[in-house]
Write a protein that holds these residues in place. Structure first.
Motif, PDB file in Angstrom:
ATOM      1  N   GLY A  27       0.784  -1.228   0.000  1.00 30.19           N
ATOM      2  CA  GLY A  27       0.000   0.000   0.000  1.00 30.19           C
ATOM      3  C   GLY A  27       0.817   1.281   0.000  1.00 30.19           C
ATOM      4  O   GLY A  27       0.288   2.364  -0.225  1.00 30.19           O
ATOM      5  N   GLU A  28       2.135   1.173   0.246  1.00 36.08           N
ATOM      6  CA  GLU A  28       3.006   2.349   0.259  1.00 36.08           C
ATOM      7  C   GLU A  28       3.208   2.850  -1.173  1.00 36.08           C
ATOM      8  O   GLU A  28       3.377   2.057  -2.103  1.00 36.08           O
ATOM      9  CB  GLU A  28       4.352   1.972   0.883  1.00 36.08           C
ATOM     10  N   LEU A  29       3.200   4.171  -1.365  1.00 39.07           N
ATOM     11  CA  LEU A  29       3.390   4.754  -2.685  1.00 39.07           C
ATOM     12  C   LEU A  29       4.873   4.803  -3.045  1.00 39.07           C
ATOM     13  O   LEU A  29       5.698   5.282  -2.257  1.00 39.07           O
ATOM     14  CB  LEU A  29       2.802   6.162  -2.745  1.00 39.07           C
ATOM     15  N   PHE A  30       5.190   4.309  -4.234  1.00 43.79           N
ATOM     16  CA  PHE A  30       6.554   4.325  -4.759  1.00 43.79           C
ATOM     17  C   PHE A  30       6.556   5.015  -6.114  1.00 43.79           C
ATOM     18  O   PHE A  30       5.585   4.908  -6.869  1.00 43.79           O
ATOM     19  CB  PHE A  30       7.088   2.896  -4.946  1.00 43.79           C
ATOM     20  N   PRO A  31       7.676   5.682  -6.456  1.00 45.55           N
ATOM     21  CA  PRO A  31       7.771   6.288  -7.779  1.00 45.55           C
ATOM     22  C   PRO A  31       8.114   5.237  -8.838  1.00 45.55           C
ATOM     23  O   PRO A  31       9.044   4.452  -8.669  1.00 45.55           O
ATOM     24  CB  PRO A  31       8.898   7.308  -7.618  1.00 45.55           C
ATOM     25  N   HIS A  32       7.332   5.238  -9.903  1.00 41.59           N
ATOM     26  CA  HIS A  32       7.549   4.334 -11.034  1.00 41.59           C
ATOM     27  C   HIS A  32       7.781   5.180 -12.278  1.00 41.59           C
ATOM     28  O   HIS A  32       7.001   6.092 -12.559  1.00 41.59           O
ATOM     29  CB  HIS A  32       6.336   3.428 -11.246  1.00 41.59           C
ATOM     30  N   LEU A  33       8.832   4.875 -13.011  1.00 45.22           N
ATOM     31  CA  LEU A  33       9.172   5.606 -14.224  1.00 45.22           C
ATOM     32  C   LEU A  33       8.688   4.825 -15.435  1.00 45.22           C
ATOM     33  O   LEU A  33       9.128   3.697 -15.664  1.00 45.22           O
ATOM     34  CB  LEU A  33      10.683   5.839 -14.299  1.00 45.22           C
ATOM     35  N   TYR A  34       7.809   5.420 -16.204  1.00 45.66           N
ATOM     36  CA  TYR A  34       7.233   4.781 -17.388  1.00 45.66           C
ATOM     37  C   TYR A  34       7.943   5.246 -18.657  1.00 45.66           C
ATOM     38  O   TYR A  34       7.337   5.742 -19.593  1.00 45.66           O
ATOM     39  CB  TYR A  34       5.734   5.066 -17.465  1.00 45.66           C
TER      40      TYR A  34
END
Length: 109
Positions: A76-83
């Motif tokens: 449930g923790e928000l992580f940065p994802h690079l698309y």
């Protein structure tokens, strides 16, 4: 600032190509997994605990705009994802470390 942890072979390929398209896990998931400053130490300990050497790159996420999305992980923790692939121009610092336990030292000297 967000962070990406790389194995030395991935960093070498990144340097050679000038771009990083992601690790096998990143490619499987369809984005490059990154961490915030507060998350990167735990990420290193959880996923890279057995790696003798790591490269941690600091990324300025601002020029990447909407290509970076903060999304929930399985906990449930928000992580940065690079698309997108990561270009050398987004890297603001590079840290070569001896193991996951050293990650916290670069962030909290």
């Amino acid at each position: 600032m967000i962070y990406k942890i790389l194995r030395p072979t991935e960093w070498s390929q990144f340097e050679s190509d000038g771009r990083f398209g992601g690790s096998p896990d990143d490619r499987r998931d369809g984005f490059i997994h990154c961490s915030s400053r507060e998350q990167v130490g735990a990420t290193a300990a959880r996923f890279f605990f057995d790696e003798p050497n790591l490269v941690v790159v600091a990324i300025d996420e601002r020029p990447l705009g909407d290509l970076v999305r903060w999304e929930p992980a399985s906990n449930g923790e928000l992580f940065p994802h690079l698309y997108a692939s990561l270009g050398r121009d987004a890297i603001v610092d590079v840290h070569h470390l001896e193991g996951a336990s050293k990650v916290e030292e670069i962030l909290h000297p």
